[in-house]
Design a protein around this motif. Sequence first.
Motif, PDB file in Angstrom:
ATOM      1  N   ASP A  55       0.814  -1.215   0.000  1.00  0.00           N
ATOM      2  CA  ASP A  55       0.000   0.000   0.000  1.00  0.00           C
ATOM      3  C   ASP A  55       0.850   1.270   0.000  1.00  0.00           C
ATOM      4  OD1 ASP A  55      -2.400  -1.383   0.051  1.00  0.00           O
ATOM      5  OD2 ASP A  55      -2.511  -1.421   2.240  1.00  0.00           O
ATOM      6  N   SER A 113      -1.854   3.405  -2.084  1.00  0.00           N
ATOM      7  CA  SER A 113      -3.210   2.908  -1.864  1.00  0.00           C
ATOM      8  C   SER A 113      -3.725   3.354  -0.508  1.00  0.00           C
ATOM      9  CB  SER A 113      -3.232   1.375  -1.942  1.00  0.00           C
ATOM     10  OG  SER A 113      -2.730   0.929  -3.170  1.00  0.00           O
ATOM     11  N   THR A 138      -7.334   2.967   2.090  1.00  0.00           N
ATOM     12  CA  THR A 138      -8.578   2.236   2.317  1.00  0.00           C
ATOM     13  C   THR A 138      -9.485   3.005   3.265  1.00  0.00           C
ATOM     14  OG1 THR A 138      -7.554   0.082   1.947  1.00  0.00           O
ATOM     15  CG2 THR A 138      -9.617   0.098   3.178  1.00  0.00           C
ATOM     16  N   GLY A 184     -12.324   2.129   5.518  1.00  0.00           N
ATOM     17  CA  GLY A 184     -12.909   0.923   6.077  1.00  0.00           C
ATOM     18  C   GLY A 184     -14.418   1.017   6.254  1.00  0.00           C
ATOM     19  N   TYR A 217     -11.095  -8.508  -6.432  1.00  0.00           N
ATOM     20  CA  TYR A 217     -10.407  -9.386  -5.485  1.00  0.00           C
ATOM     21  C   TYR A 217     -11.013 -10.785  -5.431  1.00  0.00           C
ATOM     22  CZ  TYR A 217      -7.368  -5.640  -4.072  1.00  0.00           C
ATOM     23  OH  TYR A 217      -6.410  -4.653  -4.091  1.00  0.00           O
ATOM     24  N   LYS A 269      -3.105  -7.922  -4.290  1.00  0.00           N
ATOM     25  CA  LYS A 269      -3.314  -6.526  -4.668  1.00  0.00           C
ATOM     26  C   LYS A 269      -3.709  -6.442  -6.130  1.00  0.00           C
ATOM     27  CE  LYS A 269      -3.320  -2.317  -3.181  1.00  0.00           C
ATOM     28  NZ  LYS A 269      -2.069  -1.586  -2.950  1.00  0.00           N
ATOM     29  N   GLU A 317     -13.252  -2.603  -4.404  1.00  0.00           N
ATOM     30  CA  GLU A 317     -13.695  -3.007  -3.080  1.00  0.00           C
ATOM     31  C   GLU A 317     -12.482  -3.246  -2.189  1.00  0.00           C
ATOM     32  OE1 GLU A 317     -13.010  -7.031  -5.060  1.00  0.00           O
ATOM     33  OE2 GLU A 317     -13.458  -4.951  -5.639  1.00  0.00           O
ATOM     34  N   SER A 318     -12.640  -3.074  -0.891  1.00  0.00           N
ATOM     35  CA  SER A 318     -11.545  -3.358   0.031  1.00  0.00           C
ATOM     36  C   SER A 318     -11.255  -4.854   0.044  1.00  0.00           C
ATOM     37  CB  SER A 318     -11.910  -2.895   1.448  1.00  0.00           C
ATOM     38  OG  SER A 318     -10.947  -3.371   2.382  1.00  0.00           O
ATOM     39  N   ARG A 319      -9.989  -5.199  -0.021  1.00  0.00           N
ATOM     40  CA  ARG A 319      -9.620  -6.618   0.082  1.00  0.00           C
ATOM     41  C   ARG A 319      -9.547  -7.053   1.539  1.00  0.00           C
ATOM     42  NH1 ARG A 319      -5.185  -3.624  -0.187  1.00  0.00           N
ATOM     43  NH2 ARG A 319      -3.241  -4.245   0.830  1.00  0.00           N
ATOM     44  N   GLN A 320      -9.634  -6.086   2.458  1.00  0.00           N
ATOM     45  CA  GLN A 320      -9.466  -6.378   3.881  1.00  0.00           C
ATOM     46  C   GLN A 320     -10.781  -6.698   4.576  1.00  0.00           C
ATOM     47  OE1 GLN A 320      -7.591  -2.726   5.079  1.00  0.00           O
ATOM     48  NE2 GLN A 320      -5.630  -3.220   4.114  1.00  0.00           N
ATOM     49  N   GLY A 324     -15.778  -2.002   2.717  1.00  0.00           N
ATOM     50  CA  GLY A 324     -14.789  -0.941   2.607  1.00  0.00           C
ATOM     51  C   GLY A 324     -14.472  -0.636   1.151  1.00  0.00           C
ATOM     52  N   GLU A 331     -11.229   0.632  -1.507  1.00  0.00           N
ATOM     53  CA  GLU A 331      -9.794   0.859  -1.707  1.00  0.00           C
ATOM     54  C   GLU A 331      -9.596   1.894  -2.799  1.00  0.00           C
ATOM     55  OE1 GLU A 331      -6.899  -2.539  -1.590  1.00  0.00           O
ATOM     56  OE2 GLU A 331      -6.646  -1.980  -3.704  1.00  0.00           O
TER      57      GLU A 331
END
Length: 499
Positions: A175, A294, A296, A298, A438, A449, A465-468, A472, A474
């Motif tokens: 990131d 990058s 994010t 959340g 993702y 990533k 979309e957030s990968r975490q 969330g 990104e």
Amino acid sequence: MPVKPAGGHVGSTASPRSGCAGPQSITSPLGFGSGVSCQAQAARLAFTTTQVTMSSISSPELRIIGRYQVSPPPGTVDDSALSLAYLDLIWLHAGSVERVFFYPLAVSLSHFIDSVVPTLKSSLSAALRHFYPLAGKIRSSAASSDGYEIHYADGDSVPFTVAEYSGDFDDLSGDCPRPVNDLLPLLPELPPSSTDGDGLRVLALQATLFPECGVAVGVTVHHAACDGSSSIRFISAWAAACAGAGVVVPPVIDRTVITDPDDLYSVFYNGFVKGQSIQSMMHQKAPPDAVLQSFTIGKNHIQKLKELVTQSGDLSFRCSTVVVAFAYVWVCHVKARLTEISNKRIFMAFAADCRPRLKPPIPAGFFGNCISACVVEAKAWVLTNENGVVAAARLIGEAIEVFKDNPLKVAKELPELFKTLSEADSLSVAGSPMFKVYDVNFGWGKPKKVEITSIAKTGAISVAESRQEEGGVEIGLVRPKTVMQLFEKHFYDGLKMFD
């Protein structure tokens, strides 16, 4: 299998490695090993080296392992000419969109060549059977003086490059700020039209090994061939075939489903195309201090941003995740550049999907471009005051509602509007959290990533979309280091207010 070597390793800028005195490991000047003997390596492939020198700091080294041409299975696809629709014309001179998917994969070079690459090629051939326009070429139409088409003939192919890279996999797929120019070697370039004579290639692919660390899959696709939704459908189909995950769901390849009662083809041809030649947008080196970073937002901060906007009063729009994420990033962008743009008109532009909103509606699996633009405008000071995020969200949300009601309401104004955007201070968006990048799994697990590197030449932000965590968002952007540091400060300082 319909995979052909491309006839040598054309385009290298250095000679093949030499000086092998026996069965020793081949090691690059930067110290990574190939894992196979020099004799075995020479028997299998003739390596070429591309040294990408983009700053005074030593850059990672790319070695081309092979260049191939991959076609749909012979005899499975008839020759065809797919006319470009008016929504394709917008992007005819917009060049290519470039994505790179990073996957942790601890394999040696020999295993990569012997096991991974053949599966990638055979699954690509299988996917191209259904997405065959991507193996074709954009050319002028024989039936119309102002028409363009994607022509496919049996045996047409997609260039597929296989390479090895000495860059640090974890750094490049992280990131933190990374030199943009160190990522560009992972992306293949579309061959210029002059090399083919009969049209412009629309897709190029590359698989790059970071030995014992990971694989990067680079995708370069001309925007006139398809939009982001279609592109991700193809990549997902290729990945699913590679992973042995089942039958590919064929896309809808029929541009006639998009009707044109208002003759927007003529409007867009005259406004976007006439007098220009088709060409691919080749890689452009970024300034040496340009970095990609990058960020994010959340799920918790998305929810608090929504509460901030909804508590501001009656809303005439749906306060969605996209609305608040775009609003927050736009405000941070303006704050980072406030000394330059304090009294200017500033714009934000983003694409929206027309498929479910045209009359009649277009199938979700339609392959091509079926997007139009939403554009909002504000004074910089409006976005940098205490209620800047709320103001930005209202502008964005209301523009989306207008689009939902009539996605082509401002279509005839788009050529002039795009000209205004090119001359003004504007922030555009590439990608969407709806694409689910993702989830693209080649059988190696989900990506660590995904980056849209073409934002380096457009100045756009990328969105996924957030990968975490689910819910969330990104954000990726490319800026000079000093500007990025200002953006980073405003981004994180703003979120701290919700903690």
